[in-house]
Design a protein around this motif. Structure first.
Motif, mmCIF file in Angstrom:
data_model
loop_
_atom_site.group_PDB
_atom_site.id
_atom_site.type_symbol
_atom_site.label_atom_id
_atom_site.label_comp_id
_atom_site.label_asym_id
_atom_site.label_seq_id
_atom_site.Cartn_x
_atom_site.Cartn_y
_atom_site.Cartn_z
ATOM 1 N N PRO A 132 0.735 -1.088 0.042
ATOM 2 C CA PRO A 132 0.031 0.005 0.093
ATOM 3 C C PRO A 132 0.771 1.202 0.258
ATOM 4 N N ASP A 133 2.110 1.014 -0.024
ATOM 5 C CA ASP A 133 3.072 2.379 0.106
ATOM 6 C C ASP A 133 3.788 2.622 -0.962
ATOM 7 N N VAL A 134 3.757 1.883 -2.174
ATOM 8 C CA VAL A 134 4.413 2.098 -3.277
ATOM 9 C C VAL A 134 3.461 3.046 -3.994
ATOM 10 N N ASN A 135 3.966 3.819 -5.064
ATOM 11 C CA ASN A 135 3.102 4.776 -5.641
ATOM 12 C C ASN A 135 3.212 4.423 -7.128
ATOM 13 N N PHE A 136 1.800 4.610 -7.671
ATOM 14 C CA PHE A 136 1.563 4.213 -9.091
ATOM 15 C C PHE A 136 0.698 5.405 -9.752
ATOM 16 N N VAL A 137 1.148 5.271 -11.032
ATOM 17 C CA VAL A 137 0.284 6.609 -11.976
ATOM 18 C C VAL A 137 -0.183 5.588 -13.114
ATOM 19 N N PHE A 138 -1.531 5.534 -13.341
ATOM 20 C CA PHE A 138 -2.075 4.699 -14.155
ATOM 21 C C PHE A 138 -2.673 5.834 -15.408
ATOM 22 N N ILE A 139 -2.255 5.838 -16.722
ATOM 23 C CA ILE A 139 -2.615 7.012 -17.527
ATOM 24 C C ILE A 139 -3.113 6.267 -19.069
ATOM 25 N N GLY A 140 -4.508 6.894 -19.158
ATOM 26 C CA GLY A 140 -5.042 6.437 -20.315
ATOM 27 C C GLY A 140 -5.224 4.908 -20.327
ATOM 28 N N SER A 141 -5.677 4.294 -19.106
ATOM 29 C CA SER A 141 -5.713 2.876 -19.073
ATOM 30 C C SER A 141 -6.635 2.236 -18.549
ATOM 31 N N PHE A 142 -8.021 2.738 -18.396
ATOM 32 C CA PHE A 142 -9.039 2.228 -17.912
ATOM 33 C C PHE A 142 -10.232 2.404 -18.708
ATOM 34 N N GLN A 143 -11.251 1.358 -18.889
ATOM 35 C CA GLN A 143 -12.499 1.480 -19.600
ATOM 36 C C GLN A 143 -13.290 0.668 -18.496
ATOM 37 N N GLU A 144 -14.710 1.133 -18.642
ATOM 38 C CA GLU A 144 -15.611 0.721 -17.654
ATOM 39 C C GLU A 144 -15.821 -0.841 -17.870
ATOM 40 N N ARG A 145 -15.553 -1.325 -19.050
ATOM 41 C CA ARG A 145 -15.785 -2.612 -19.342
ATOM 42 C C ARG A 145 -14.666 -3.617 -18.409
ATOM 43 N N ASP A 146 -13.745 -2.858 -18.108
ATOM 44 C CA ASP A 146 -12.403 -3.355 -17.429
ATOM 45 C C ASP A 146 -13.126 -4.304 -16.238
ATOM 46 N N LEU A 147 -14.176 -3.823 -15.792
ATOM 47 C CA LEU A 147 -14.381 -4.203 -14.313
ATOM 48 C C LEU A 147 -14.965 -5.599 -14.693
ATOM 49 N N THR A 148 -15.407 -6.054 -16.051
ATOM 50 C CA THR A 148 -15.957 -7.348 -16.162
ATOM 51 C C THR A 148 -15.049 -8.218 -16.852
ATOM 52 N N ASP A 149 -14.142 -7.407 -17.866
ATOM 53 C CA ASP A 149 -13.114 -8.091 -18.776
ATOM 54 C C ASP A 149 -12.092 -8.456 -17.978
ATOM 55 N N ASN A 150 -11.490 -7.716 -16.785
ATOM 56 C CA ASN A 150 -10.328 -7.929 -15.871
ATOM 57 C C ASN A 150 -10.668 -7.767 -14.507
ATOM 58 N N PRO A 151 -11.520 -8.660 -14.026
ATOM 59 C CA PRO A 151 -11.937 -8.593 -12.673
ATOM 60 C C PRO A 151 -10.894 -8.901 -11.662
ATOM 61 N N ASP A 152 -9.516 -9.529 -11.892
ATOM 62 C CA ASP A 152 -8.626 -9.798 -11.201
ATOM 63 C C ASP A 152 -7.844 -8.660 -10.913
ATOM 64 N N ILE A 153 -8.039 -7.493 -11.232
ATOM 65 C CA ILE A 153 -7.089 -6.105 -11.050
ATOM 66 C C ILE A 153 -7.828 -5.436 -9.612
ATOM 67 N N ASN A 154 -7.027 -5.346 -8.801
ATOM 68 C CA ASN A 154 -7.231 -4.560 -7.513
ATOM 69 C C ASN A 154 -6.088 -3.514 -7.328
ATOM 70 N N PHE A 155 -6.698 -2.195 -7.186
ATOM 71 C CA PHE A 155 -5.652 -1.162 -7.019
ATOM 72 C C PHE A 155 -5.134 -1.345 -5.443
ATOM 73 N N CYS A 156 -3.760 -1.255 -5.300
ATOM 74 C CA CYS A 156 -3.093 -1.141 -4.133
ATOM 75 C C CYS A 156 -1.958 -0.247 -4.177
ATOM 76 N N GLY A 157 -1.773 0.635 -3.193
ATOM 77 C CA GLY A 157 -0.849 1.569 -3.191
ATOM 78 C C GLY A 157 -1.352 3.114 -3.117
ATOM 79 N N ASN A 158 -0.303 4.075 -3.457
ATOM 80 C CA ASN A 158 -0.823 5.204 -3.564
ATOM 81 C C ASN A 158 -1.065 5.674 -5.026
ATOM 82 N N ILE A 159 -2.384 5.766 -5.357
ATOM 83 C CA ILE A 159 -2.788 5.573 -6.766
ATOM 84 C C ILE A 159 -3.147 6.975 -7.310
ATOM 85 N N LEU A 160 -2.462 7.643 -8.657
ATOM 86 C CA LEU A 160 -2.815 8.401 -9.466
ATOM 87 C C LEU A 160 -3.337 8.054 -10.623
ATOM 88 N N SER A 161 -4.654 8.555 -11.176
ATOM 89 C CA SER A 161 -5.179 8.244 -12.523
ATOM 90 C C SER A 161 -5.278 9.276 -13.262
#
Length: 557
Positions: A132-161
């Motif tokens: 939970p203490d590592v920093n992450f930046v996700f850029i132009g990499s989420f679509q709402e269909r990902d919730l069903t297409d990639n259900p195994d992803i779970n954010f953890c850390g310091n997240i900037l979108s």
């Protein structure tokens, strides 16, 4: 002899302890460094780095890495093989990160940045690492269909979108954050307005790179300036038949605190404006010319207070024997025509003089043996201003400028570049003007003593400005210290374009506003409605934040 041996022993012990101390200090410094993993998009994975996307152009992969390296980050990145499996690659990076953690690097000194496909890999790294203490930046990499297409992803850390409003392939990731089952210590999100669609992440744009740097350095209040954005947004969205059409870029301490690109570069063809589009910047050009003149002064090629007849002996009017370069730089020369007497004795009054800056160009061409175009392009190259040009350069790609007609329609204005180049004809971009301010106001172009002359209010160089009232000038630049806030800069106005560049050294704040539609021609207060509105919003914010402080040092800031 025994005494000498004991002394030698103590010296040896001292050297060993000192070496251990030095090694420990070196290790401590290494552990305190900032480590950054950058994961590029799929296009870079599939093609050579020189290949251009038909839609988005070349991916500026190396320029992006260089930007992080210049700020001292230790960068890990590689060009992945084509069709890399995201999950397998994510496990590889997780192993690398765990190695850093095991060596003693603190987790919040490690940042993973991913764009497009690289952003999906970064999300898997976040999931698999589960720190939970590592920093992450996700850029132009989420679509709402990902919730069903990639259900195994779970954010953890310091997240900037970060996502772009016009990008069909990346939207707000708040829903993913809300459904994630792991710990997210910090979360923030930025919506950009570059008009570049998915191509925004192909470019080394400060709009997304600077927030990444800030996040990586644990500045998790990414929206630290929460006061100016809603006010500027309200100004831009007010009901009007003459909406803003241009680029706005506001930075502070090398961080972008507001940016927006709205409207068209080519109205007839409905070509949207881009953040790096080239505008004619009008009288902002005078700063470029003033610096070129002062560089000739520093070389000993000219004197500021010698009559200009020395440098231009072909001049026939008597004012050539009294007017100096100082008078030309401060608009106190009174020259209205090369073949007519001056309006007043040199230095006694102010009269805004485009011709004076044309004469300055003639002088430095004479003393340097080079054309203004050569001198200016060398200056821009020194600064790294790759999108700034003398108007006669064949390399520029200036967008169209438009002027409103009496019937309310706007027409392309082909007369934008008819002004004297030295006075108001240079072509630049919002990003390049940020670079210009950093170089000019941070000692990279002029000696400190010369710079102080440039930004000092000069005798009788006082104008009743149509926008700002009483306005005082240095050399090619206006100087104000209203409410003890130093303001340096200039507006620019030529047919089809109106611009603004102001710099506040006490907070390292720059305001750039570039428009390519001139509405209400003839009424400058209306022409600069958005410029002055934005300026007032930022100045009010600077004033509120400066009350009770004493920040008077212009250069050492």
């Amino acid at each position: 002899m025994k005494k000498i041996l004991i002394q030698i022993l103590f010296i040896c012990i001292g050297l060993v302890l000192f070496n251990h101390y030095v090694a420990a200090q070196a290790k401590q410094k290494t552990l305190k460094k900032e480590y950054l993993f950058f994961l590029h998009n799929r296009f870079v994975e599939l093609f050579d780095l020189k290949t251009e996307s038909p839609e988005y152009g070349r991916a500026e992969y190396k320029e992006i890495l260089d930007s992080f390296k210049r700020d001292g980050f230790i960068v890990f990145s590689e060009k992945r093989p084509a069709d890399t499996d995201a999950k397998i690659y994510a496990q590889k990076v997780v192993t690398q990160i765990k190695g850093l953690l095991q060596s003693g690097v603190e987790p919040n000194h490690i940042t993973v940045i991913g764009i497009s496909k690289g952003g999906y890999i970064a999300q898997y790294i976040s999931t698999f690492l589960a720190n939970p203490d590592v920093n992450f930046v996700f850029i132009g990499s989420f679509q709402e269909r990902d919730l069903t297409d990639n259900p195994d992803i779970n954010f953890c850390g310091n997240i900037l979108s970060i996502y772009e409003a016009t990008d069909p392939y990346g939207v707000s990731a708040i829903k993913r954050k809300e459904t994630s089952k792991l710990t997210v210590n910090h979360f923030s999100e930025i919506e950009l307005h570059t008009n570049l669609r998915h191509g925004f992440l192909y470019k080394a744009l400060p709009e997304w790179i600077e927030p990444c740097k800030k996040w990586a350095k644990r500045n998790y209040d990414i929206h630290s300036n929460k006061t100016i954005a809603p006010k500027i947004d309200a100004l831009l969205t007010e009901k009007t038949t003459k909406p803003f059409n241009g680029v706005i870029l506001i930075t502070q301490n090398d961080e972008t605190i507001y940016t927006k690109t709205i409207g068209y570069a080519d109205i007839e063809n409905k070509t949207l404006l881009q953040p790096n589009d080239q505008f004619c910047v009008g009288s902002i050009s005078k700063q470029f010319t003033a610096v070129l003149v002062l560089q000739q002064f520093e070389k000993g090629n000219i004197a500021l207070h010698t009559p200009i007849k020395k440098y231009l002996p072909q001049l026939t009017q008597s004012w050539a024997d009294t007017v100096t370069i100082h008078h030309l730089l401060t608009h106190t020369n009174g020259i209205i025509d090369l073949d007519k007497p001056a309006l007043f004795p040199a230095g006694t009054q102010y009269d805004y003089s485009q011709l004076g800056f044309k004469l300055l160009a003639d002088i430095i061409e004479q003393t340097s043996g080079k054309s203004l175009e050569q001198l200016s392009m060398e200056l821009f190259k020194t600064c790294g201003m790759t999108n700034t040009f003398h108007p006669h350069s064949k390399q520029h790609h200036m967008i169209k400028g438009y002027t409103e007609q009496a019937n309310g329609s706007v027409l392309y204005d082909s007369t934008s570049l008819l002004n004297y180049p030295a006075a108001g004809g240079f072509i630049s971009t919002a990003h390049d003007l940020i670079i210009w301010n950093k170089h000019l106001h941070n000692g990279k172009l002029l000696k400190d003593s010369t710079y102080e002359i440039m930004i000092t209010k000069q005798k009788n160089a006082i104008r009743q400005h149509p926008l700002f009232g009483k306005t005082e000038y240095g050399y090619g630049i206006t100087v104000s210290n209203e409410n003890n806030i130093i303001q340096l800069g200039q507006t620019g106005f030529v047919p089809g374009f109106n611009s603004m560049n102001f710099y506040y050294p006490q907070t390292k704040t720059t305001i750039i506003v570039l428009k390519n539609i001139v509405n209400d021609n003839g009424d400058l207060k209306k022409v600069f409605h958005y410029h002055t509105g934005i300026l007032n919003i930022v100045k009010e914010d600077l004033y509120e934040n400066s009350r009770g402080t004493n920040k008077t040092n212009r250069r050492k800031h």
